[in-house]
Design an enzyme around this catalytic site. Structure first.
Site, PDB file in Angstrom:
ATOM      1  N   GLU A 104     -22.871  29.579  86.920  1.00 41.79           N
ATOM      2  CA  GLU A 104     -21.783  29.675  85.948  1.00 41.79           C
ATOM      3  C   GLU A 104     -20.828  30.803  86.346  1.00 41.79           C
ATOM      4  O   GLU A 104     -21.260  31.903  86.689  1.00 41.79           O
ATOM      5  CB  GLU A 104     -22.338  29.984  84.554  1.00 41.79           C
ATOM      6  CG  GLU A 104     -23.166  28.880  83.941  1.00 41.79           C
ATOM      7  CD  GLU A 104     -22.315  27.894  83.139  1.00 41.79           C
ATOM      8  OE1 GLU A 104     -21.076  28.028  83.158  1.00 41.79           O
ATOM      9  OE2 GLU A 104     -22.906  27.008  82.500  1.00 41.79           O
ATOM     10  N   ASP A 172     -15.557  20.922  83.730  1.00 47.81           N
ATOM     11  CA  ASP A 172     -15.689  22.129  84.550  1.00 47.81           C
ATOM     12  C   ASP A 172     -16.277  21.811  85.920  1.00 47.81           C
ATOM     13  O   ASP A 172     -16.983  20.810  86.067  1.00 47.81           O
ATOM     14  CB  ASP A 172     -16.543  23.181  83.824  1.00 47.81           C
ATOM     15  CG  ASP A 172     -17.937  22.689  83.455  1.00 47.81           C
ATOM     16  OD1 ASP A 172     -18.043  21.581  82.880  1.00 47.81           O
ATOM     17  OD2 ASP A 172     -18.911  23.407  83.731  1.00 47.81           O
TER      18      ASP A 172
END
Length: 811
Positions: A104, A172
């Protein structure tokens, strides 16, 4: 080799042998961004029951990150399962949490929600993505190099984004993520520009089918079905692919650039799978698009002498054609002849000789033709072996000279006083208005406007100055859309060899499956024997099928139609007229043609005929509402009696009345939505009477027309879509005088068409009968305009036939 085990297991170490039959557990790296700041993201990734990741990379200048330097934070050991992927799939593997390392990066995007008054479907927010910081990407590259060194089974194509593995749910790491920079550092996949351009040069000329592009995306790794249908899954996958490899080209369209990029990637990383895809593409090239078919430029297009003559000598070098007395033209494209004898109706044409090779000649036939079938014969083509091609265009419409009266009264040949009196009396007694056009033997013999295009304001009060109906007023033709858009488009596609009505609909729309749908043929749908109810009120949450079938979004409605709308009548022996059938046929046309229904009919049917007053969604294409006949006074409320989300309340003028077409299908549908004036419909009616075309434009073949208008075996009042007079079975529509061959259709707004080949006659009556008061209570009510004789069709049609058939000059 012998292995010895002792009985006392606790006193000796357990034997160990190393098998060669294994592979590494970690196969993928999945990259994400976090939408929130450092602290919020960290809380979410470390809280009990929330998502997690193996590694977390913060962002500088984040008020919640208090370190001076960026550092990679490990949240979960690589040998543990982090919860970062959710429902996911890549390269035929699912639930990638078990097989991947998740990373992330903080990339706080600024997103705005999207709200639409026309749909309850949750819309993706519009997000503004900042660039990832250079320090973040540097840390990421170093981390990935370490991971790849320790996990040799991670291939370049296995380094993916969350949107790649879950395209329907996630976006994403977004279009700003620098995939190419990673590739330049030796991480991940990218295509070779020269190879991509090679494919682009090919695909820009002839795009692969959508089914093949879907197959290629699946070959690379995306979880997408090769349906050939542009559905929500396809758009999501294409967008994910473009975000990864083409962030400057986020179109969601499976276009030539996208196809070229995916093929270039497959050639580089999966060369062993490329051959099957290229063979598929070359096979597609063998299926000619419509523009490659030999579309005729007239009713006769024939090369003489004939290539394969019959042994019956007197059937060769002859043809018949339709014409009207005093009209017609012959076009001679000489190939190599110096002379030839040409006869029309037995009379030799005076052709200047010698003929010049490769020259085109045009001659009028007005002194040679008569009304009806005419003959052509060509003989004595010289020199030996010479050839020429003859074209005879289809007849077009001519107009009688009408009087300048407000209402066009009878002319010297036909007495239309009775029909004028009927309609005018109705107008004087409150009927809103109409336009009537009659064409007979290639001539418009009556074209009259009556009454008013609009009488009421948006509050329901009478206008001080009502808008007078004009001959060129454009009408919402309602279900006549089925015939003059959908049916003609289907007839064209069949004539071009691109559609067969005997095949299942699922042959063209593979998603059309389940509950017996795979056995429903295109013909079943055309004859209303598919088993659907008359309509589904998608636009209303309180529809009979339940809230699951509520949709005011075109894409969602189409998906419901494909595999959700239930079949209520499984018997193929009963015809149940249903709008659902023609909505599906509209989708079929879009699937085969590759363009929207309105684009197909307007570009490939109406424009070649020079028709610019027949179209879908006219107000979106530059038209003004005052050019249209108004329909319902209070929108779709039936005078305030009907209520549903987003219902219109104003006078409808230039917007399609049909609720499903307007609210649930964006104004473009196979069953309704077409607007036209009478003269445009007259040209299409003449093409039907000409058995295929108009002037130098062929729309369909005579054989296909015969297939569509012949009586259905089970119910002779049906053709393929068309309604038929069938020896008086529909006298209320066709009147008592129509021949058994007459066909046409009606429209809910107050439109009717009659096409009678026996009498070479077409009648087009366009009314705005629904632009009237509604009487009755909340449950039992009706439009006052529909109580007038004009709105009942049959009487008007009957009087027109009487005016024509009682005329002594009619032959």
């Amino acid at each position: 080799m012998s292995v010895f085990f002792l009985t006392n297991c606790t006193s000796q170490p357990q034997p160990s042998l190393k098998s060669k039959n294994y592979s590494e557990r970690i196969k993928f790296v999945v990259l994400h961004y976090t939408a929130g700041n450092y602290q919020d993201s960290l809380n979410a990734l470390t809280s009990q029951g929330e998502a997690s990741a193996h590694y977390f990379i913060p962002q500088l200048h984040d008020a919640t990150y208090h370190q001076e330097d960026l550092k990679v934070i490990q949240l979960v050991s690589e040998d543990k399962r982090a919860w970062h992927s959710g429902e996911s799939a890549w390269q035929n593997r699912e639930n990638l949490n078990d097989q991947s390392i998740g990373i992330e990066l903080v990339n706080e995007a600024h997103c705005k929600p999207v709200e639409s008054p026309l749909t309850t479907v949750k819309q993706q927010p519009v997000c503004f993505f900042p660039d990832f910081q250079a320090q973040q990407i540097e840390l990421l590259i170093n981390l990935l190099k370490k991971i790849l060194a320790e996990n040799p089974d991670i291939s370049p194509t296995a380094i993916v984004g969350h949107s790649d593995i879950s395209p329907m749910r996630k976006r994403d790491p977004g279009p700003r993520f620098p995939w190419f920079q990673l590739y330049q550092s030796g991480i991940g996949a990218w295509y070779d520009e020269e190879v991509m351009m090679k494919y682009y040069q090919t695909f820009n000329v002839r795009l692969p089918s959508l089914a093949l592009i879907q197959k290629a995306l699946n070959t690379y790794g995306y979880a997408i079905e090769s349906t050939g249908y542009k559905n929500a899954q396809t758009q999501a996958v294409v967008l994910a692919f473009q975000q990864h490899f083409m962030p400057w080209h986020l179109t969601k369209a499976a276009d030539a650039r996208t196809a070229a990029t995916i093929f270039a990637l497959i050639e580089k990383y999966f060369p062993q799978r490329l051959n099957a895809l290229t063979m598929h593409y070359h096979n597609e090239l063998q299926i000619k698009p419509a523009t490659d078919f030999a579309i005729k430029r007239g009713q006769v297009v024939k090369t003489f002498p004939e290539q394969n003559p019959s042994s019956r000598a007197l059937v060769n070098n002859r043809a018949s054609f339709k014409a009207y007395q005093g009209a017609g033209e012959i076009i001679i494209d000489n190939i190599s002849a110096t002379s030839a004898d040409m006869f029309v109706n037995g009379e030799k044409l005076s052709i200047a000789e010698p003929l010049i090779p490769h020259k085109r000649y045009r001659y009028s036939l007005k002194r040679r033709t008569h009304t009806g079938d005419n003959t052509l014969m060509v003989e004595n083509i010289k020199p030996e072996g010479a050839k020429l091609t003859i074209t005879i265009p289809y007849p077009d419409l001519t107009k009688q000279k009408f009087s300048t009266n407000k209402f066009d009264r009878s002319n010297s040949a036909h007495n239309f006083t009775a029909v004028d009196t009927l309609i005018n009396n109705d107008v004087e007694n409150g009927f809103p208005g109409a336009v009537l056009l009659v064409q007979h033997k290639g001539e418009i013999i009556k074209h009259t406007a009556y009454g008013y295009a609009r009488k009421y304001n948006d509050e329901g009060a009478l206008l001080t100055f009502p808008i007078v109906m004009e001959k060129n007023t454009v009408f919402d033709i309602a279900s006549n859309t089925k015939m003059f858009a959908t049916n003609i488009a289907l007839m064209k596609l069949i004539s071009e060899g691109r559609l067969s009505i005997d095949l299942p609909l699922s042959f063209y729309i593979p998603e059309y499956q389940g509950e017996g749908r795979e056995f429903i043929t295109v013909k079943d749908i055309l004859t209303h024997r598919s088993g659907y109810t008359p309509q589904v009120k998608f636009y209303d949450k309180n529809n009979k099928l339940g809230k699951m079938f509520y949709s005011q979004n075109k894409q969602q409605t189409q998906q419901l139609l494909i595999d959700k709308v239930p079949l209520s009548n499984r018997s193929k022996t009963t015809s149940v007229y249903s709008d659902v059938n023609y909505i599906l046929l509209g989708l079929l046309i879009e699937k085969i043609s590759g363009v929207s229904l309105d684009q197909y009919v307007e570009q490939f049917i109406y424009q070649p005929l020079g028709l610019d007053s027949i179209l879908y969604n006219p107000l979106q294409k530059g038209w003004h509402k005052n050019q249209f006949a108004a329909t319902e006074i209070a929108g779709n409320t039936r005078g305030g009696r009907v209520h549903f989300d987003n219902v219109r309340h104003q006078v409808l003028q230039g917007e399609v009345h049909d609720e499903t077409a307007f609210y649930s299908l964006g104004g473009v549908a196979g069953h309704a939505g077409l607007f036209s004036n009478a003269e445009s419909l007259a040209v299409l009616a003449q093409a039907l009477l000409n058995r295929g075309g108009y002037n130098e434009t062929q729309l369909f073949t005579a054989k296909v027309l015969d297939q569509f208008v012949k009586p259905d075996d089970g119910n002779g009042s049906f053709g393929l879509g068309w309604r038929r007079a069938n020896n008086g079975d529909r006298a209320w529509h066709f009147g008592p005088y129509a021949s058994a061959q007459a066909y046409g259709h009606t429209g809910w707004t107050g439109t009717v068409t009659v096409i009678d080949p026996k009498h070479d006659l077409a009648i087009i009556l366009l009314t705005n009968a629904r632009h009237s008061d509604i009487v009755g209570d909340d449950k039992q009510f009706h439009f006052l305009g529909k109580t007038f004789e004009t709105a009942k069709y049959g009487s008007v049609v009957s009087l027109i036939y009487e005016a024509i058939l009682t005329n002594k000059t009619v032959n």
